[in-house]
Design an enzyme around this catalytic site. Structure first.
Site, short mmCIF file in Angstrom:
data_model
loop_
_atom_site.label_atom_id
_atom_site.label_comp_id
_atom_site.label_asym_id
_atom_site.label_seq_id
_atom_site.Cartn_x
_atom_site.Cartn_y
_atom_site.Cartn_z
CG ASN A 9 28.85 125.99 -31.92
OD1 ASN A 9 29.99 126.12 -32.33
ND2 ASN A 9 28.48 126.35 -30.70
CD1 TRP A 10 30.36 121.79 -36.87
CD2 TRP A 10 32.34 121.70 -37.91
NE1 TRP A 10 30.12 121.39 -38.16
CE2 TRP A 10 31.33 121.32 -38.82
CE3 TRP A 10 33.66 121.73 -38.35
CZ2 TRP A 10 31.60 120.97 -40.14
CZ3 TRP A 10 33.94 121.37 -39.65
CH2 TRP A 10 32.92 120.99 -40.54
CE LYS A 11 28.77 123.67 -28.35
NZ LYS A 11 28.21 123.32 -27.03
CG HIS A 97 27.45 129.18 -27.27
ND1 HIS A 97 27.79 128.43 -26.16
CD2 HIS A 97 26.78 128.34 -28.09
CE1 HIS A 97 27.35 127.20 -26.30
NE2 HIS A 97 26.73 127.11 -27.46
CD GLU A 99 30.00 125.75 -24.96
OE1 GLU A 99 29.39 124.67 -24.85
OE2 GLU A 99 30.61 126.08 -26.00
CD GLU A 169 22.61 127.03 -28.11
OE1 GLU A 169 22.76 125.99 -28.74
OE2 GLU A 169 23.56 127.74 -27.72
N GLY A 175 24.79 120.01 -24.37
CA GLY A 175 25.80 118.99 -24.19
C GLY A 175 25.54 118.05 -23.02
CB SER A 214 20.45 117.73 -25.97
OG SER A 214 21.50 117.90 -25.03
N GLY A 235 24.87 121.26 -31.64
CA GLY A 235 26.22 121.06 -31.16
C GLY A 235 26.78 119.72 -31.56
N GLY A 236 26.79 118.79 -30.61
CA GLY A 236 27.42 117.48 -30.83
C GLY A 236 26.92 116.73 -32.05
#
Length: 256
Positions: A9-11, A97, A99, A169, A175, A214, A235-236
């Site tokens: 997920n590049w967000k 998600h 967010e 999640e 994150g 993470s 994610g990151g």
């Protein structure tokens, strides 16, 4: 047997150069890796570029997207329909998600609507569920996850989960650098699967349940060794080709 899925997920990250470099780097890093499905979800404006690059890739990397609307067309400024996503080759669509739930006030019921619409359009929902830190500390994790799942199960039937992906999640681990231990993650994954099994054992045994929060190359192997963890929503770490490929390799190795 369930097939693990590792999805990036590049967000809200990227530009044309980064998308090109990341996909080419990931394609090279995944050479020879088998036994795991790999997907990426770039920002929607880069789907066209990603589709072109993936068409030239030597490895089959699945294209996904980060969101979808519940309308097919019309006066819905800024929204994106399933047909538009299909037009650019996206097949795996992230919904629910944390967010989106927090910043855009998306309810369980609204997420369930998205789930149903994606299934109707032949797309794969990647349904995110998970609890906040306060809910975790209050011992409400399983209750929260069950409620989020039940929004789909009780309106569409448990069989709707077949062919879909569930991504557990824990919000407190997204994150933050914090991550559930492999044993903690397994306990919740097993509870999620048991909840689904209370409706259908067959569906529970087949549905893919990813872990997200993470996930890195350093903790991936330990997580994927757990029997109820079927890959990861990353994610990151998905923004680094070598690191993301290492996570995918760990998923493939765990299922050999």
């Amino acid at each position: 047997m369930r097939h693990p899925l590792v999805m990036g997920n590049w967000k809200l990250n990227g530009n044309k150069a980064m998308v090109s470099d990341l996909i080419k780097g990931l394609d090279n890093a995944l050479a020879g890796v088998e036994g795991v499905d790999v997907a990426i979800a770039p920002p929607v404006m880069y789907l066209d570029l990603a589709q072109q690059l993936l068409g030239k890739a030597q490895n089959k990397i699945v294209l996904g997207a980060q969101n979808v609307d519940v309308n097919a067309s019309g006066a819905f400024t800024g929204d994106i329909s399933p047909e538009m996503l299909k037009d650019f080759g996206a097949t795996h669509i992230i919904i629910g998600h944390s967010e989106r739930r927090e910043y855009h006030k998306e309810s369980d019921e609204f997420v369930a609507q998205k789930f149903a619409f994606l299934k109707e359009q032949g797309l794969t929902p990647v349904l995110c569920i998970g609890e906040s830190e306060a809910q975790n500390e209050a011992g409400e994790t399983v209750e929260v996850c069950a409620r989020q799942l039940d929004a789909v199960i009780k309106t569409q039937g448990v069989e709707a989960l077949l062919g879909a992906v569930i991504a557990y999640e824990p919000i407190w681990a997204i994150g933050t650098g914090k991550a559930a231990t492999a044993e903690q993650a397994q306990e919740i994954h097993a509870a999620i699967r048991a909840h689904i099994a209370s409706f259908s054992q067959n569906v529970a045994e087949q549905v893919v349940i990813q872990y997200g929060g993470s996930v890195k190359a350093g903790n991936a192997a330990e997580l994927f060794a757990m029997p109820d963890i079927d890959g990861a929503l990353v994610g990151g770490a998905a923004l680094d080709a070598e690191g993301f490929a290492a996570i995918a390799k760990a998923a493939a190795d765990a299922k050999k």
